[in-house]
Design a protein around this motif. Structure first.
Motif, PDB file in Angstrom:
ATOM      1  N   LYS A 121       7.814   6.423  20.994  1.00 37.04           N
ATOM      2  CA  LYS A 121       8.218   5.090  20.549  1.00 37.04           C
ATOM      3  C   LYS A 121       7.198   4.618  19.525  1.00 37.04           C
ATOM      4  O   LYS A 121       5.994   4.717  19.754  1.00 37.04           O
ATOM      5  N   THR A 122       7.696   4.121  18.391  1.00 31.25           N
ATOM      6  CA  THR A 122       6.844   3.677  17.307  1.00 31.25           C
ATOM      7  C   THR A 122       7.336   2.321  16.832  1.00 31.25           C
ATOM      8  O   THR A 122       8.542   2.095  16.732  1.00 31.25           O
ATOM      9  N   ILE A 123       6.400   1.439  16.525  1.00 30.77           N
ATOM     10  CA  ILE A 123       6.747   0.116  15.994  1.00 30.77           C
ATOM     11  C   ILE A 123       6.490   0.131  14.496  1.00 30.77           C
ATOM     12  O   ILE A 123       5.466   0.651  14.031  1.00 30.77           O
ATOM     13  N   VAL A 129       5.443   2.550   8.761  1.00 29.71           N
ATOM     14  CA  VAL A 129       4.826   2.917  10.031  1.00 29.71           C
ATOM     15  C   VAL A 129       3.476   3.545   9.720  1.00 29.71           C
ATOM     16  O   VAL A 129       3.414   4.575   9.046  1.00 29.71           O
ATOM     17  N   VAL A 163      10.644  -3.404  14.129  1.00 28.22           N
ATOM     18  CA  VAL A 163      11.593  -2.571  14.858  1.00 28.22           C
ATOM     19  C   VAL A 163      10.868  -1.565  15.737  1.00 28.22           C
ATOM     20  O   VAL A 163       9.714  -1.211  15.493  1.00 28.22           O
ATOM     21  N   LEU A 164      11.574  -1.103  16.749  1.00 31.79           N
ATOM     22  CA  LEU A 164      11.097  -0.053  17.630  1.00 31.79           C
ATOM     23  C   LEU A 164      11.926   1.193  17.316  1.00 31.79           C
ATOM     24  O   LEU A 164      13.154   1.160  17.376  1.00 31.79           O
ATOM     25  N   ILE A 194      12.760   4.931  18.438  1.00 30.93           N
ATOM     26  CA  ILE A 194      12.692   5.799  19.621  1.00 30.93           C
ATOM     27  C   ILE A 194      13.211   7.178  19.213  1.00 30.93           C
ATOM     28  O   ILE A 194      14.358   7.313  18.792  1.00 30.93           O
ATOM     29  N   ILE A 209      17.019   3.035  16.603  1.00 26.61           N
ATOM     30  CA  ILE A 209      16.217   1.963  16.037  1.00 26.61           C
ATOM     31  C   ILE A 209      16.762   0.646  16.570  1.00 26.61           C
ATOM     32  O   ILE A 209      17.972   0.455  16.663  1.00 26.61           O
ATOM     33  N   GLU A 210      15.851  -0.236  16.982  1.00 25.05           N
ATOM     34  CA  GLU A 210      16.272  -1.538  17.509  1.00 25.05           C
ATOM     35  C   GLU A 210      15.227  -2.583  17.154  1.00 25.05           C
ATOM     36  O   GLU A 210      14.071  -2.250  16.878  1.00 25.05           O
ATOM     37  N   TYR A 248      12.377  -5.067  17.539  1.00 19.08           N
ATOM     38  CA  TYR A 248      11.271  -5.115  18.496  1.00 19.08           C
ATOM     39  C   TYR A 248      11.032  -6.543  18.919  1.00 19.08           C
ATOM     40  O   TYR A 248      10.831  -7.424  18.090  1.00 19.08           O
ATOM     41  N   ASP A 274       6.933  -6.024  24.462  1.00 15.86           N
ATOM     42  CA  ASP A 274       7.191  -5.378  25.752  1.00 15.86           C
ATOM     43  C   ASP A 274       6.552  -6.125  26.920  1.00 15.86           C
ATOM     44  O   ASP A 274       6.565  -5.662  28.041  1.00 15.86           O
TER      45      ASP A 274
END
Length: 85
Positions: free
Chosen positions: A3-5, A37, A61-62, A64, A76-77, A79, A82
């Motif tokens: 997972k990357t922001i 990123v 965005v996050l 995955i 992609i969604e 963010y 969390d």
């Protein structure tokens, strides 16, 4: 699974072909994102859906990424944090 922001720097409708012919923009089903990123630009093209169609330029965005049965999948969604920050 990783997972990357990142931050969206561009949203676009990528070229899409069917039976060797370029589809008209109105017939395309994919959506593309250029996401910053870690000081690098990652280009992501996915099938458009109700959730990723709401992602706009400058959104966080996050991303995955996961491999399932030898196939690589990217989601992609937006963010929203969390709760662990």
């Amino acid at each position: 699974m990783t997972k990357t922001i990142g931050k969206v720097i561009d949203v676009y409708i990528p070229e899409q072909y069917k039976n060797g012919g370029l589809l008209d923009v109105m017939d395309r089903t994919n959506i593309g994102f250029k996401v910053m990123v870690n000081n690098d630009i990652k280009e992501i093209i996915v099938e458009a859906n109700e959730l990723n169609a709401k992602i706009m330029k400058n959104d966080l965005v996050l991303i995955i990424e996961q491999d399932i049965s030898g196939k690589h999948f990217i989601d992609i969604e937006i963010y929203e944090g969390d709760g662990n920050e």
